[in-house]
Motif scaffolding. Sequence first.
Motif, PDB file in Angstrom:
ATOM      1  N   TRP A 198      51.369  95.539  75.771  1.00 47.73           N
ATOM      2  CA  TRP A 198      51.974  95.326  77.092  1.00 47.73           C
ATOM      3  C   TRP A 198      52.910  94.124  77.055  1.00 47.73           C
ATOM      4  O   TRP A 198      54.046  94.184  77.550  1.00 47.73           O
ATOM      5  N   LEU A 199      52.453  93.038  76.412  1.00 48.24           N
ATOM      6  CA  LEU A 199      53.271  91.833  76.320  1.00 48.24           C
ATOM      7  C   LEU A 199      54.531  92.071  75.492  1.00 48.24           C
ATOM      8  O   LEU A 199      55.613  91.562  75.825  1.00 48.24           O
ATOM      9  N   ALA A 200      54.401  92.829  74.405  1.00 47.78           N
ATOM     10  CA  ALA A 200      55.559  93.105  73.556  1.00 47.78           C
ATOM     11  C   ALA A 200      56.662  93.799  74.351  1.00 47.78           C
ATOM     12  O   ALA A 200      57.851  93.484  74.204  1.00 47.78           O
ATOM     13  N   ALA A 212      51.788  83.007  80.619  1.00 48.24           N
ATOM     14  CA  ALA A 212      52.798  82.122  80.044  1.00 48.24           C
ATOM     15  C   ALA A 212      53.915  82.925  79.386  1.00 48.24           C
ATOM     16  O   ALA A 212      55.101  82.597  79.536  1.00 48.24           O
ATOM     17  N   ALA A 213      53.538  83.983  78.657  1.00 51.12           N
ATOM     18  CA  ALA A 213      54.543  84.817  77.995  1.00 51.12           C
ATOM     19  C   ALA A 213      55.426  85.528  79.023  1.00 51.12           C
ATOM     20  O   ALA A 213      56.642  85.631  78.837  1.00 51.12           O
ATOM     21  N   VAL A 214      54.823  85.999  80.107  1.00 54.71           N
ATOM     22  CA  VAL A 214      55.606  86.651  81.162  1.00 54.71           C
ATOM     23  C   VAL A 214      56.546  85.647  81.818  1.00 54.71           C
ATOM     24  O   VAL A 214      57.710  85.966  82.112  1.00 54.71           O
ATOM     25  N   ALA A 215      56.066  84.429  82.040  1.00 55.80           N
ATOM     26  CA  ALA A 215      56.903  83.394  82.646  1.00 55.80           C
ATOM     27  C   ALA A 215      58.113  83.092  81.764  1.00 55.80           C
ATOM     28  O   ALA A 215      59.230  82.908  82.262  1.00 55.80           O
ATOM     29  N   ILE A 216      57.903  83.052  80.452  1.00 62.17           N
ATOM     30  CA  ILE A 216      59.018  82.802  79.537  1.00 62.17           C
ATOM     31  C   ILE A 216      60.008  83.961  79.588  1.00 62.17           C
ATOM     32  O   ILE A 216      61.226  83.764  79.641  1.00 62.17           O
ATOM     33  N   ALA A 217      59.488  85.193  79.591  1.00 65.23           N
ATOM     34  CA  ALA A 217      60.360  86.375  79.617  1.00 65.23           C
ATOM     35  C   ALA A 217      61.206  86.404  80.881  1.00 65.23           C
ATOM     36  O   ALA A 217      62.407  86.689  80.827  1.00 65.23           O
ATOM     37  N   ILE A 218      60.594  86.107  82.013  1.00 64.91           N
ATOM     38  CA  ILE A 218      61.337  86.174  83.272  1.00 64.91           C
ATOM     39  C   ILE A 218      62.341  85.017  83.368  1.00 64.91           C
ATOM     40  O   ILE A 218      63.384  85.143  84.020  1.00 64.91           O
ATOM     41  N   THR A 219      62.046  83.902  82.697  1.00 67.53           N
ATOM     42  CA  THR A 219      62.984  82.781  82.661  1.00 67.53           C
ATOM     43  C   THR A 219      64.187  83.105  81.778  1.00 67.53           C
ATOM     44  O   THR A 219      65.324  82.721  82.092  1.00 67.53           O
ATOM     45  N   LEU A 220      63.949  83.818  80.684  1.00 64.25           N
ATOM     46  CA  LEU A 220      65.040  84.172  79.770  1.00 64.25           C
ATOM     47  C   LEU A 220      66.107  85.021  80.463  1.00 64.25           C
ATOM     48  O   LEU A 220      67.264  85.041  80.020  1.00 64.25           O
ATOM     49  N   LEU A 221      65.719  85.704  81.529  1.00 66.04           N
ATOM     50  CA  LEU A 221      66.679  86.560  82.223  1.00 66.04           C
ATOM     51  C   LEU A 221      67.862  85.772  82.779  1.00 66.04           C
ATOM     52  O   LEU A 221      68.971  86.302  82.908  1.00 66.04           O
ATOM     53  N   LEU A 248      43.059  84.582  77.545  1.00 64.67           N
ATOM     54  CA  LEU A 248      43.870  85.797  77.416  1.00 64.67           C
ATOM     55  C   LEU A 248      44.826  85.936  78.601  1.00 64.67           C
ATOM     56  O   LEU A 248      46.024  86.201  78.423  1.00 64.67           O
ATOM     57  N   VAL A 249      44.298  85.737  79.808  1.00 64.01           N
ATOM     58  CA  VAL A 249      45.122  85.852  81.010  1.00 64.01           C
ATOM     59  C   VAL A 249      46.172  84.747  81.048  1.00 64.01           C
ATOM     60  O   VAL A 249      47.345  84.995  81.365  1.00 64.01           O
ATOM     61  N   ASN A 250      45.769  83.512  80.706  1.00 63.78           N
ATOM     62  CA  ASN A 250      46.710  82.398  80.738  1.00 63.78           C
ATOM     63  C   ASN A 250      47.830  82.578  79.715  1.00 63.78           C
ATOM     64  O   ASN A 250      49.000  82.275  79.992  1.00 63.78           O
ATOM     65  N   PHE A 251      47.467  83.060  78.523  1.00 67.68           N
ATOM     66  CA  PHE A 251      48.477  83.315  77.493  1.00 67.68           C
ATOM     67  C   PHE A 251      49.459  84.389  77.967  1.00 67.68           C
ATOM     68  O   PHE A 251      50.677  84.264  77.794  1.00 67.68           O
ATOM     69  N   THR A 252      48.916  85.437  78.570  1.00 72.15           N
ATOM     70  CA  THR A 252      49.751  86.520  79.076  1.00 72.15           C
ATOM     71  C   THR A 252      50.690  86.015  80.168  1.00 72.15           C
ATOM     72  O   THR A 252      51.891  86.322  80.173  1.00 72.15           O
TER      73      THR A 252
END
Length: 220
Positions: A93-95, A19-28, A13-17
């Motif tokens: 939170w992830l959404a 990874a998703a945050v890393a993708i979001a911050i990269t998209l910036l 759960l933590v690793n998935f979260t």
Amino acid sequence: MLTSRTPRGLDRLVNFTDAAVAIAITLLVLPLVDLVTDGKEHPLRTLFEDERGTFLAFAISFVVIASFWSGHHRVFEHLQDYSSAVLWVNFLWLASIVFIPFTTQLLADQGTDTAPVNALYIGTMVVTTASLALIEVLAIRDPSLQRAEVRGQLDARGAFVAIGLLLVALVLSVVTPVVGLYWLFLLFLSGPLTRLFGVRPHRVGASPVPEDSGRSDGRD
């Protein structure tokens, strides 16, 4: 509905979260990349002057996502288990996190003095903060989710102070959009207000001192 949970499940759960945050911050950074991939020459000074809104939106959102991840990391450092409710609130939170790059692009395109855009951006932050606060509340109501050595140290009141300040900033950004996202500086009041309300500091590495330690000093 979850019927069994394991430490590996919490790690996933933590690793998935993360990874998703890393993708979001990269998209910036993608809008910034697009600025220099159109086949034209862009003097650096002119680029910063013409696209200062895009750079400002990137900087704000990078700090925002980093701060939200830091808060999420702090809360989950207290946990040894999770529940179905924690799982689904974490998805909420992830959404909100993965929605931030979209709102960032709106800021870059329309500026920080547009009331609807400011409302959407800060409203997204409210959802992010509120969902993490709910995770804290769920963990507080079920102490078995917390690691034994830090059990009892979670306190969600600080998060609710931040939610209140964000709601004030949201209203002010709509009423006085010319100030734009500078209303978010109200969040600097979070620390003083949290201390005013007597919220205990989070000390992840410290073990709570039991009321009766059971130790004997050798005296009858």
